[in-house]
Design an enzyme around this catalytic site. Structure first.
Site, PDB file in Angstrom:
ATOM      1  N   HIS A 121      32.703  84.950 -43.814  1.00 35.22           N
ATOM      2  CA  HIS A 121      32.190  83.787 -43.082  1.00 35.22           C
ATOM      3  C   HIS A 121      31.678  82.704 -44.034  1.00 35.22           C
ATOM      4  CE1 HIS A 121      32.107  86.534 -39.625  1.00 35.22           C
ATOM      5  NE2 HIS A 121      31.334  87.327 -40.325  1.00 35.22           N
ATOM      6  N   TYR A 124      32.205  80.676 -50.496  1.00 42.95           N
ATOM      7  CA  TYR A 124      32.973  80.075 -51.582  1.00 42.95           C
ATOM      8  C   TYR A 124      32.988  81.059 -52.743  1.00 42.95           C
ATOM      9  CZ  TYR A 124      34.589  77.216 -55.402  1.00 42.95           C
ATOM     10  OH  TYR A 124      35.319  76.758 -56.473  1.00 42.95           O
ATOM     11  N   ARG A 202      20.179  84.104 -60.525  1.00 36.62           N
ATOM     12  CA  ARG A 202      20.606  83.692 -61.857  1.00 36.62           C
ATOM     13  C   ARG A 202      20.366  84.864 -62.802  1.00 36.62           C
ATOM     14  NH1 ARG A 202      21.401  78.776 -63.795  1.00 36.62           N
ATOM     15  NH2 ARG A 202      20.210  77.813 -62.112  1.00 36.62           N
TER      16      ARG A 202
END
Length: 221
Positions: A121, A124, A202
């Site tokens: 859904h 990216y 990160r």
């Protein structure tokens, strides 16, 4: 202290025959990213048993389902049993294992998915490697370019200079990223590690853990 593993063999157990040589040759997973196009070209040239051409430059296995409103640009190899749902956009240099789900409005480019990956859904996935059964919750993305455009450095127990301007997410086997997460360039999620929703990530996160926030990582019990 939880170990932050980054080597390919520590993150993935690749059983996909047409990907094994690529994984075995790469000490670190990001080393595969510049080789994806060349590897797909070899597979298109030599063929894969049981696979057929869906379109020029797009090789698909048995039972692949591609909805009419999905777009698959060459070159690409789509593993058997994979489903590409409405509105999905594969921008080329995409190779998947078997039984993956690429879902509604998800966009992929220059990436590798092993078996059973789900990006179902609004995801990216660019310049990324996703391991067996890795899952990305709705709206989670792999950010693949730093704002300053400089080469990505992987921040683990030590810093790894990759020399690559574009690296998205590296999700090991069984990694599960919650809804609405952002994986900043070069983020590595360890085997069977889960990430809470709405987390900006990160660096390198250890295996068998739960990431509640960047500064709150606990061992899975």
């Amino acid at each position: 202290m939880l170990s932050k593993k980054v080597k390919t063999a520590q993150l993935f157990d690749c059983k996909t025959a047409y990907l094994m040589k690529l994984f075995e040759a790469a000490e670190y997973p990001w080393e595969m990213l510049p080789l994806i196009k060349e590897h797909i070209g070899m597979l298109l040239r030599d063929g894969i048993a049981g696979y057929t051409f869906y379109a020029e430059g797009v090789l698909v296995g048995e039972g692949v389902k591609i909805y009419p409103t999905a777009t698959v640009e060459a070159p690409a190899v789509i593993g058997a049993g994979t489903e590409i749902r409405p509105g999905a956009f594969l921008r080329g240099n995409v190779i998947t294992g078997e039984n993956c789900v690429i879902g509604n409005s998800s966009e992929l480019k220059n990436c590798i998915l092993l078996d059973g990956v789900q990006v179902p859904h609004y995801n990216y996935v660019g310049d990324s490697v996703l391991g067996n059964r890795a899952h990305m919750g709705a709206g989670s993305i792999c950010s693949n370019l730093k704002s300053d455009g400089r080469p990505v450095v992987i921040h683990g127990d030590t810093d790894y200079e990759t020399g690559l301007r574009k690296i998205g997410g590296i999700l090991a086997d069984g990694a599960d990223v919650g809804c609405g997460c952002v994986l900043n360039p070069g983020t590595v999620i360890g085997k069977n590690t889960s990430v809470y929703p709405l987390t900006a990530l990160r660096g390198v996160f250890p295996e068998e853990s739960i990431v509640k926030s960047v500064d709150n990582v606990v061992k899975r019990r």
